[in-house]
Design a protein around this motif. Sequence first.
Motif, PDB file in Angstrom:
ATOM      1  N   ALA A  30       0.813  -1.221   0.000  1.00  0.00           N
ATOM      2  CA  ALA A  30       0.000   0.000   0.000  1.00  0.00           C
ATOM      3  C   ALA A  30       0.843   1.265   0.000  1.00  0.00           C
ATOM      4  CB  ALA A  30      -0.932   0.004   1.209  1.00  0.00           C
ATOM      5  N   GLY A  31       2.173   1.131   0.110  1.00  0.00           N
ATOM      6  CA  GLY A  31       3.045   2.304   0.055  1.00  0.00           C
ATOM      7  C   GLY A  31       3.751   2.658   1.339  1.00  0.00           C
ATOM      8  N   VAL A  32       3.551   1.891   2.413  1.00  0.00           N
ATOM      9  CA  VAL A  32       4.288   2.133   3.653  1.00  0.00           C
ATOM     10  C   VAL A  32       5.741   1.714   3.440  1.00  0.00           C
ATOM     11  CG1 VAL A  32       4.526   1.521   6.090  1.00  0.00           C
ATOM     12  CG2 VAL A  32       2.254   1.843   5.097  1.00  0.00           C
ATOM     13  N   GLU A  33       6.675   2.594   3.792  1.00  0.00           N
ATOM     14  CA  GLU A  33       8.095   2.304   3.650  1.00  0.00           C
ATOM     15  C   GLU A  33       8.606   1.598   4.916  1.00  0.00           C
ATOM     16  OE1 GLU A  33      10.125   5.998   2.455  1.00  0.00           O
ATOM     17  OE2 GLU A  33       8.097   6.752   2.053  1.00  0.00           O
ATOM     18  N   VAL A  34       9.510   0.651   4.733  1.00  0.00           N
ATOM     19  CA  VAL A  34      10.073  -0.082   5.865  1.00  0.00           C
ATOM     20  C   VAL A  34      11.593   0.025   5.806  1.00  0.00           C
ATOM     21  CG1 VAL A  34      10.205  -2.280   7.077  1.00  0.00           C
ATOM     22  CG2 VAL A  34       8.137  -1.690   5.791  1.00  0.00           C
ATOM     23  N   ILE A  35      12.195   0.524   6.894  1.00  0.00           N
ATOM     24  CA  ILE A  35      13.648   0.654   6.969  1.00  0.00           C
ATOM     25  C   ILE A  35      14.131   0.076   8.296  1.00  0.00           C
ATOM     26  CG2 ILE A  35      13.691   2.678   5.481  1.00  0.00           C
ATOM     27  CD1 ILE A  35      14.029   4.424   7.942  1.00  0.00           C
ATOM     28  N   ALA A  36      15.416  -0.246   8.357  1.00  0.00           N
ATOM     29  CA  ALA A  36      16.009  -0.758   9.593  1.00  0.00           C
ATOM     30  C   ALA A  36      17.428  -0.230   9.717  1.00  0.00           C
ATOM     31  CB  ALA A  36      16.006  -2.279   9.596  1.00  0.00           C
ATOM     32  N   TYR A  37      17.789   0.197  10.918  1.00  0.00           N
ATOM     33  CA  TYR A  37      19.139   0.678  11.198  1.00  0.00           C
ATOM     34  C   TYR A  37      19.660   0.026  12.475  1.00  0.00           C
ATOM     35  CZ  TYR A  37      19.516   4.228   7.562  1.00  0.00           C
ATOM     36  OH  TYR A  37      19.631   4.869   6.347  1.00  0.00           O
ATOM     37  N   ARG A  38      20.954  -0.286  12.459  1.00  0.00           N
ATOM     38  CA  ARG A  38      21.608  -0.979  13.557  1.00  0.00           C
ATOM     39  C   ARG A  38      22.166  -0.001  14.584  1.00  0.00           C
ATOM     40  NH1 ARG A  38      24.027  -5.473  12.011  1.00  0.00           N
ATOM     41  NH2 ARG A  38      24.506  -4.496   9.999  1.00  0.00           N
TER      42      ARG A  38
END
Length: 243
Positions: free
Chosen positions: A209-217
Amino acid sequence: MKFPEPLVEGRLIRRYKRFLADVRLADGSEVTAHCPNTGSMLGCQPDDARVWLSRSDNPKRKLQFTWELVETAPGALACINTVRPNAQARSAVESGRVAELTGYESCRTEVKYGSEKSRIDLLLSGHGSEPDAWVEVKNVTLAENGQGFFPDAVTTRGQKHLRELMAQVTAGDRAVLFFVVNHTGIETVRPADHIDPTYGQLLREACDAGVEVIAYRADLMGESGNPTGVMSLTDSVPVILEI
């Protein structure tokens, strides 16, 4: 972010009533610390684990110590304090270390929004003609063979947040799910379908649907194998959605 004072090392005796943990300090004394984590803490409370506590001198506090970090396996540290990820994410965004979220002039926290009466962790605005960015922050500490999984227990609250983020995309804004990887043994992040399949399905729907997913350590460990006292976010971590 950085702890104002060195952490106090001890050994975990037990965690109980969700918010309490008994810890044996290096001098042999035992203290009861506040455990700021309402989740299952799966994999983050091994018997006799090395743990690190922060100390408060506030006389109004019932408990002087707060449980912050745990050694989940030799050489692997995790931050179990779920209050920390929001501050870590905000600091990283405001200092320009999150490439996906640069250029915003304003960062507000705990803003009420949504039909399900939620509060967004970070609301970024003031990026020229760009839409506001609604950022939901999640703490990832469940590690299995180098892979990080979220959630570590069934989370109806987390499912609600995904629905709210999708609604913001529909309204024309940006919506971002930000995984803060607070475990030094994690190289990738995945939805924990084996724990909460509904969350995993909803996360994939949100992405579609367009939700962005990011991850940072987070940088938790120094060369000595002990906490550095600095918990800044450093590099991005791949998010894998394929089953």
